[in-house]
Design an enzyme around this catalytic site. Structure first.
Site, mmCIF file in Angstrom:
data_model
loop_
_atom_site.group_PDB
_atom_site.id
_atom_site.type_symbol
_atom_site.label_atom_id
_atom_site.label_comp_id
_atom_site.label_asym_id
_atom_site.label_seq_id
_atom_site.Cartn_x
_atom_site.Cartn_y
_atom_site.Cartn_z
ATOM 1 N N HIS A 157 0.768 -1.300 -0.103
ATOM 2 C CA HIS A 157 0.059 -0.076 0.012
ATOM 3 C C HIS A 157 0.919 1.174 0.003
ATOM 4 O O HIS A 157 0.517 2.172 -0.542
ATOM 5 C CB HIS A 157 -0.978 -0.143 1.151
ATOM 6 C CG HIS A 157 -2.197 -0.676 0.987
ATOM 7 N ND1 HIS A 157 -2.379 -2.026 0.928
ATOM 8 C CD2 HIS A 157 -3.402 -0.360 0.815
ATOM 9 C CE1 HIS A 157 -3.591 -2.153 0.816
ATOM 10 N NE2 HIS A 157 -4.286 -1.218 0.705
ATOM 11 N N ARG A 190 -1.458 2.489 7.322
ATOM 12 C CA ARG A 190 -1.166 0.998 7.426
ATOM 13 C C ARG A 190 -0.595 0.834 8.702
ATOM 14 O O ARG A 190 -0.688 -0.208 9.297
ATOM 15 C CB ARG A 190 -0.057 0.782 6.432
ATOM 16 C CG ARG A 190 -0.395 1.330 5.093
ATOM 17 C CD ARG A 190 -1.805 0.610 4.688
ATOM 18 N NE ARG A 190 -1.720 -0.897 4.369
ATOM 19 C CZ ARG A 190 -2.671 -1.818 4.336
ATOM 20 N NH1 ARG A 190 -3.987 -1.254 4.763
ATOM 21 N NH2 ARG A 190 -2.501 -3.072 4.135
ATOM 22 N N HIS A 196 1.161 -3.068 8.904
ATOM 23 C CA HIS A 196 2.509 -3.038 8.654
ATOM 24 C C HIS A 196 3.264 -2.126 10.033
ATOM 25 O O HIS A 196 2.693 -1.477 10.900
ATOM 26 C CB HIS A 196 2.529 -2.058 7.749
ATOM 27 C CG HIS A 196 2.283 -2.841 6.206
ATOM 28 N ND1 HIS A 196 3.185 -3.875 5.704
ATOM 29 C CD2 HIS A 196 1.383 -2.705 5.363
ATOM 30 C CE1 HIS A 196 2.620 -4.450 4.772
ATOM 31 N NE2 HIS A 196 1.627 -3.804 4.434
ATOM 32 N N ASP A 200 8.173 -0.955 7.489
ATOM 33 C CA ASP A 200 7.746 -1.656 6.261
ATOM 34 C C ASP A 200 7.236 -0.377 5.196
ATOM 35 O O ASP A 200 7.400 -0.516 3.906
ATOM 36 C CB ASP A 200 6.366 -2.597 6.587
ATOM 37 C CG ASP A 200 6.978 -3.477 7.444
ATOM 38 O OD1 ASP A 200 7.687 -4.184 7.267
ATOM 39 O OD2 ASP A 200 5.832 -4.275 8.329
#
Length: 235
Positions: A157, A190, A196, A200
């Protein structure tokens, strides 16, 4: 040229365009993630512990921020999540050239991101930590006793969001600052979602920068980018 020959030429051109659209701009020359990313923090290291602490901290955001993160989680709604920052709708009806450009560029992003995920196989936060809530899950799952594999690093994402924002900023430089702010907000979603770690999403940002820099050197990308700018100006 006869009508039959003309029709054949048009058909072949359409087939060629369709095949190109099925491939990224960098097809065969995709960015090697090894040249962009190092490994994620070792589990149990101070860096890894800090990653987890920040994910836990984002669990306490207010409801408005949580709802925004949930909306940002839907991949099929990606372009519309950046429409306000772009200043115009981004859909196949109003901006087909732009959508085709973004679709093709994201194929290049996918090639690099998915290869990295399969190589690093980092477990996601909810696999390792007991969270209060996780996006797209009715209840937060219990951590796995010995989580060894996952698809957390890098964040797809985050990579998609930054790629879309950087390309949109090339189409509409006057909206660049707003688009970059939206991309940062999008990647933080995220962390809020509990899917995440901070490293990340940072890795996703790095992949996006690398891929877009290679796209900038692509004549096909630059030609489509010019058409996308014309499309925006015309509406």
């Amino acid at each position: 040229m006869s009508r039959a020959v003309f029709a054949t030429v048009v058909l072949l051109a359409a087939v060629s365009a369709a095949r190109a659209a099925d491939r990224g701009y960098l097809a065969g020359h995709e960015v090697d993630f090894h040249t962009v990313l190092g490994p994620p923090p070792a589990e149990g290291s101070l860096w890894d512990q800090a990653d987890g602490q920040l994910v836990q901290a984002y669990q306490s955001v207010d409801e408005a921020r949580w709802r925004l993160a949930e909306k940002d989680a839907h991949e099929d709604d990606l372009y519309s999540r950046f429409a306000e920052a772009f200043g115009k709708p981004i859909d196949s009806r109003t901006s087909p050239v732009l959508v085709a450009l973004l679709d093709r560029a994201l194929r290049d992003v996918d090639a690099t991101t998915e290869a990295a995920k399969k190589h690093f196989h980092r477990p996601r936060p909810f696999q390792r930590l007991q969270l209060q809530r996780v996006c797209e899950k009715p209840t937060a799952p219990k951590p796995e006793p010995h989580a060894m594999t996952g698809t957390s690093y890098p964040s797809g994402h985050s990579t998609y969001g930054w790629t879309v924002a950087m390309i949109l900023a090339r189409v509409a430089p006057d909206r660049a600052e707003t688009l970059m702010g939206r991309a940062e907000e999008f990647e933080i979603s995220r962390l809020v979602c509990g899917v995440h770690f901070p490293t990340d999403v940072e890795a996703g940002h790095s992949v996006a920068i690398a891929v877009v820099s290679h796209l900038d050197a692509s004549k096909a990308f630059q030609a489509d980018l010019a058409r996308a700018r014309q499309e925006r100006s015309a509406h």
